[in-house]
Design an enzyme around this catalytic site. Sequence first.
Site, PDB file in Angstrom:
ATOM      1  N   ASP A   1       0.813  -1.225   0.000  1.00 47.88           N
ATOM      2  CA  ASP A   1       0.000   0.000   0.000  1.00 47.88           C
ATOM      3  C   ASP A   1       0.843   1.269   0.000  1.00 47.88           C
ATOM      4  OD1 ASP A   1      -2.293  -1.659   0.268  1.00 47.88           O
ATOM      5  OD2 ASP A   1      -1.927  -1.747   2.423  1.00 47.88           O
TER       6      ASP A   1
ATOM      7  N   LYS B   1       2.105   2.460  -4.990  1.00 46.85           N
ATOM      8  CA  LYS B   1       2.805   2.033  -6.205  1.00 46.85           C
ATOM      9  C   LYS B   1       1.999   2.331  -7.461  1.00 46.85           C
ATOM     10  CE  LYS B   1       3.044  -2.146  -4.517  1.00 46.85           C
ATOM     11  NZ  LYS B   1       2.695  -1.975  -3.125  1.00 46.85           N
TER      12      LYS B   1
ATOM     13  N   GLY C   1      -4.207  -4.021  -4.502  1.00 47.12           N
ATOM     14  CA  GLY C   1      -5.202  -3.028  -4.914  1.00 47.12           C
ATOM     15  C   GLY C   1      -4.522  -1.706  -5.191  1.00 47.12           C
ATOM     16  N   HIS C   2      -4.770  -1.150  -6.351  1.00 48.36           N
ATOM     17  CA  HIS C   2      -4.222   0.150  -6.730  1.00 48.36           C
ATOM     18  C   HIS C   2      -5.360   1.105  -6.984  1.00 48.36           C
ATOM     19  CE1 HIS C   2      -0.358  -1.547  -8.742  1.00 48.36           C
ATOM     20  NE2 HIS C   2      -0.183  -1.264  -7.482  1.00 48.36           N
TER      21      HIS C   2
ATOM     22  N   GLN D   1       2.111  -5.676  -3.293  1.00 52.01           N
ATOM     23  CA  GLN D   1       2.523  -5.776  -1.882  1.00 52.01           C
ATOM     24  C   GLN D   1       3.878  -5.071  -1.641  1.00 52.01           C
ATOM     25  OE1 GLN D   1       1.633  -9.247  -3.280  1.00 52.01           O
ATOM     26  NE2 GLN D   1      -0.432  -8.533  -2.999  1.00 52.01           N
TER      27      GLN D   1
HETATM   28  P1  IMP Z   1      -2.747 -12.662   1.507  1.00 54.12           P
HETATM   29  O1  IMP Z   1      -1.806 -12.100   0.498  1.00 54.12           O
HETATM   30  O2  IMP Z   1      -4.198 -12.403   1.199  1.00 54.12           O
HETATM   31  O3  IMP Z   1      -2.482 -14.102   1.803  1.00 54.12           O
HETATM   32  O4  IMP Z   1      -2.494 -11.887   2.907  1.00 54.12           O
HETATM   33  C1  IMP Z   1      -1.288 -12.048   3.649  1.00 54.12           C
HETATM   34  C2  IMP Z   1      -0.879 -10.724   4.303  1.00 54.12           C
HETATM   35  O5  IMP Z   1      -0.483  -9.813   3.290  1.00 54.12           O
HETATM   36  C3  IMP Z   1      -1.988 -10.039   5.085  1.00 54.12           C
HETATM   37  O6  IMP Z   1      -1.414  -9.346   6.184  1.00 54.12           O
HETATM   38  C4  IMP Z   1      -2.532  -9.018   4.089  1.00 54.12           C
HETATM   39  O7  IMP Z   1      -3.160  -7.929   4.730  1.00 54.12           O
HETATM   40  C5  IMP Z   1      -1.256  -8.608   3.385  1.00 54.12           C
HETATM   41  N1  IMP Z   1      -1.473  -8.118   2.028  1.00 54.12           N
HETATM   42  C6  IMP Z   1      -1.743  -8.841   0.923  1.00 54.12           C
HETATM   43  N2  IMP Z   1      -1.845  -8.038  -0.151  1.00 54.12           N
HETATM   44  C7  IMP Z   1      -1.621  -6.797   0.279  1.00 54.12           C
HETATM   45  C8  IMP Z   1      -1.557  -5.516  -0.384  1.00 54.12           C
HETATM   46  O8  IMP Z   1      -1.725  -5.391  -1.596  1.00 54.12           O
HETATM   47  N3  IMP Z   1      -1.303  -4.455   0.419  1.00 54.12           N
HETATM   48  C9  IMP Z   1      -1.072  -4.581   1.748  1.00 54.12           C
HETATM   49  N4  IMP Z   1      -1.118  -5.727   2.396  1.00 54.12           N
HETATM   50  C10 IMP Z   1      -1.389  -6.834   1.665  1.00 54.12           C
END
Ligand code: IMP
Length: 425
Positions: A13, A16, A40-41, A222
């Site tokens: 977040d 990017k 998410g962007h 991420q």
């Molecule tokens: P997962 O990717 O859904 O398995 O989540 C694993 C961890 O990564 C959790 O703490 C999510 O909140 C975090 N996470 C996954 N995608 C994002 C992102 O795009 N931005 C911020 N945190 C993310």
Amino acid sequence: MPRLVLQGSQWGDEGKGKITDYLAQKADVVVRFQGGNNAGHTIVFDNHKYALKLLPSGIFSKHIKNVLAQGMVINVEALLNEIQTIKEQGITSFQLYISSRAHVIMPYHLDLDGASESLLGDNKIGTTKKGIGPCYTDKYARFGIRIADLLEKDALKARLEAILPIKNKELESYGLKPYDLEYLLNLGLSWGDKIRDHVTDTSILLTEEIKKDSKILFEGAQGAMLCIENGTYPYVTSSSPLAASVSINSGIAPKYVDKVLGIMKAYTTRVGEGPFPTELNNSLGDAIREKGHEYGTVTHRPRRVGYLDLVVINHAKRVSGIDYLAIMLLDVLTGLDLKICYAYELDGKVIDYIPATLTEYQRVKPLYVSLPSWNEDISKVTCYQDLPDNCKAYLKKIEELTSLKISMISVGPSRENTIVIEDLL
Ligand code: IMP
């Protein structure tokens, strides 16, 4: 610098999407190489707001080739919905290429993500519940279904016949309903029919583009601290968003990655569980959350907020080789009390690295340098020289403590609210 990687340098977040969108206007190809619709962007231009989860940020320009590379896990239904949404918003002409080797998020991956999180109880990861972890688990267990399998009835049937008995046993062990093979076969084939025209061997495509010296932007989702290899394990995602993983995840040779731009917020945020040394559970944290609209694009969860932590940035720099920094959401800090964490104290010792164990990381105390705040509105500033002195001092401190050069600064959500110090593409 024809091939540039944009990578998040914190816990995701970092904004990017805005920088990718900005640089994408100059790119020939934009590549997503890992993750899925957990990312998410939000991109804002011409007074329109677009929320992208799977589609690369070059999707708004007709001339740009947008690639979903083999390291991704793709929820085809979510992808089709996203395509439908941008079409409804007037983006009808675009180039999208989906790797035949990318993995498919199946309905049971979503079920299993929810079930394992419930069973973990207080130890839950706080995933986005999009099935990311279970899909990558199947990939590495060799139980995965790939995009190419969706294009051919015999291939998909053979995969389902091999895999489904195992997946159904797993589902039943969680008390979840098993899936019918015919149902998944028809669903998968209907997805395949809808995306068929976009599917290709993107490794070949990218290598051809490299030969032509095309400008390629690799868009990490991420951030470094969520990297499965180098992040705050187990509170991480299931892929590596680092520049180091671009090659294997895109099917290109490592020598073709030229430079890395580390995207970071002027402060720190995190969603989900896990340690966060500089977290602010107070009114300052609340103020930053409200000013920065720090709510998840995917899950809408309020983000945890904290002071800028440069131990995190230096960790990201070491594990992936950041060449330049882009500082996002600097305007949010206007008028606020400013501190930067430059090291931690662990059991009486000063350390400048991220400990490997959660127990140690939970014990660290951040060490701060305090800086004077600025009160001037910086959201209209387009040139570095015009920033207030205290604001420049904050940026200089970041450069000094990371030994990295800042190439871009974002002072507002729009493309226009961007200060470019050095053009990277
Ligand atoms: P997962 O990717 O859904 O398995 O989540 C694993 C961890 O990564 C959790 O703490 C999510 O909140 C975090 N996470 C996954 N995608 C994002 C992102 O795009 N931005 C911020 N945190 C993310």
